[in-house]
Write a protein that holds these residues in place. Structure first.
Motif, PDB file in Angstrom:
ATOM      1  N   ARG A  64       0.831  -1.220   0.000  1.00 38.05           N
ATOM      2  CA  ARG A  64       0.000   0.000   0.000  1.00 38.05           C
ATOM      3  C   ARG A  64       0.860   1.262   0.000  1.00 38.05           C
ATOM      4  O   ARG A  64       0.516   2.270   0.632  1.00 38.05           O
ATOM      5  N   ASP A  90      -1.212   4.814  -3.952  1.00 39.36           N
ATOM      6  CA  ASP A  90      -2.655   4.953  -3.741  1.00 39.36           C
ATOM      7  C   ASP A  90      -3.448   4.528  -4.970  1.00 39.36           C
ATOM      8  O   ASP A  90      -4.597   4.085  -4.849  1.00 39.36           O
ATOM      9  N   ALA A 105      -4.998  -6.105  -2.537  1.00 39.15           N
ATOM     10  CA  ALA A 105      -4.655  -4.685  -2.407  1.00 39.15           C
ATOM     11  C   ALA A 105      -5.520  -3.835  -3.330  1.00 39.15           C
ATOM     12  O   ALA A 105      -5.988  -2.753  -2.948  1.00 39.15           O
ATOM     13  N   GLY A 159      -8.218  -0.796  -1.293  1.00 38.38           N
ATOM     14  CA  GLY A 159      -7.541   0.480  -1.068  1.00 38.38           C
ATOM     15  C   GLY A 159      -6.760   1.041  -2.233  1.00 38.38           C
ATOM     16  O   GLY A 159      -6.838   2.240  -2.511  1.00 38.38           O
ATOM     17  N   VAL A 160      -5.971   0.224  -2.914  1.00 39.48           N
ATOM     18  CA  VAL A 160      -5.221   0.721  -4.066  1.00 39.48           C
ATOM     19  C   VAL A 160      -6.177   0.816  -5.249  1.00 39.48           C
ATOM     20  O   VAL A 160      -6.803  -0.180  -5.626  1.00 39.48           O
TER      21      VAL A 160
END
Length: 274
Positions: free
Chosen positions: A189, A192, A221, A225-226
């Motif tokens: 992470r 972004d 991931a 979030g990514v």
């Protein structure tokens, strides 16, 4: 310019126009990280020459064209071989199927128009539009760009078509250390968002992640979030095939539009959290 990407770390996986994309990310307040997931694209002269000779000497019933850049490369080589007129005649005598607006524009430049075109910029869309046509026993030239298209080839062969492929360009994977850096940043992470601009970038990255036993970590991931972003529908479809659902896809298939749309995504996310 609005600072919609303020503090956002954006990995740029395309080797083309990385400087311009980096500048745009910076203007929007973001932090560009150039992480090529695709090596140099080499022109395969021998393949083109052999393909053109086959195309002209044995005119196909169908010409299935998948990229405007690839078609332009074919005509550039045909000019060099002094057979551009013969290639144009062969295309004029064939039924043409085209994928993508850039391919249609490349045809339009030569006063040609496709009988069939995709409905969404993807290989699946092209197949859907071809389904109503009888391809049994038909000779088909398939113009690709950089990589094979086994799904399309298999489908054409299942319809009974005789398929010949022409690949004007060859994509080369980047160095392992470049993929290793990008993969670790995604898994940890440390980025972004990841901006993909071609299918090969996605496939090279997922193949490397698989070889390192980290594919599921990478996919997780991206789910948690990514932000995976795609330059257009074709690349988004390639991402989907590898298990990655693009959250950002601009209407206009341009690299600048991708970064602007990414900024809008974060701006909307900020409003939702407020």
């Amino acid at each position: 310019m609005a600072q919609h990407l303020a503090g956002i770390r954006v990995a740029l996986t395309g080797p083309r126009k990385s400087k311009e994309m980096s500048l745009l990310v910076e203007k929007m307040g973001g932090i560009p990280l150039v992480r090529p997931a695709q090596g140099t694209v080499f022109l395969d002269d021998r393949n083109i020459r052999d393909g053109l000779v086959s195309w002209i000497s044995d005119t196909p019933d169908w010409a299935v064209l998948t990229t405007g850049m690839g078609l332009d490369a074919l005509f550039d080589m045909a000019e060099d071989m002094e057979v551009a007129g013969q290639l144009l005649d062969a295309l004029s005598e064939s039924s043409i199927a085209a994928r993508g607006y850039k391919t249609v524009n490349a045809l339009r430049k030569r006063k040609l128009s496709p009988l069939v075109r995709d409905d969404d910029g993807s290989t699946d869309g092209l197949i859907r539009e071809l389904e109503s046509h009888d391809l049994a026993g038909k000779k088909v030239i398939l113009q690709l760009h950089g990589e094979t298209a086994p799904k399309l080839v298999n489908w054409l062969q299942e319809q009974g078509a005789e398929v010949r492929q022409v690949l004007p360009y060859r994509h080369v994977p980047p160095e392992d250390h470049e993929l290793e850096q990008l993969l670790n940043e995604i898994v940890n992470r440390e980025v972004d968002a990841v901006a993909f601009t071609s299918g090969p970038q996605v496939r090279f990255l997922t193949a490397y992640a698989t070889s390192q036993g980290k594919l599921e970590q990478m996919l997780q991931a991206f789910r948690e979030g990514v932000v995976p972003a795609s330059v257009g529908k074709v690349t988004a479809n390639a991402m989907r095939e590898e298990g990655i659902e693009a959250l950002v896809v601009p209407e206009e298939e341009k690299m600048g539009a991708l970064i602007v749309e990414l900024g809008r995504y974060y701006a909307a996310a900020h409003v939702d959290k407020a």
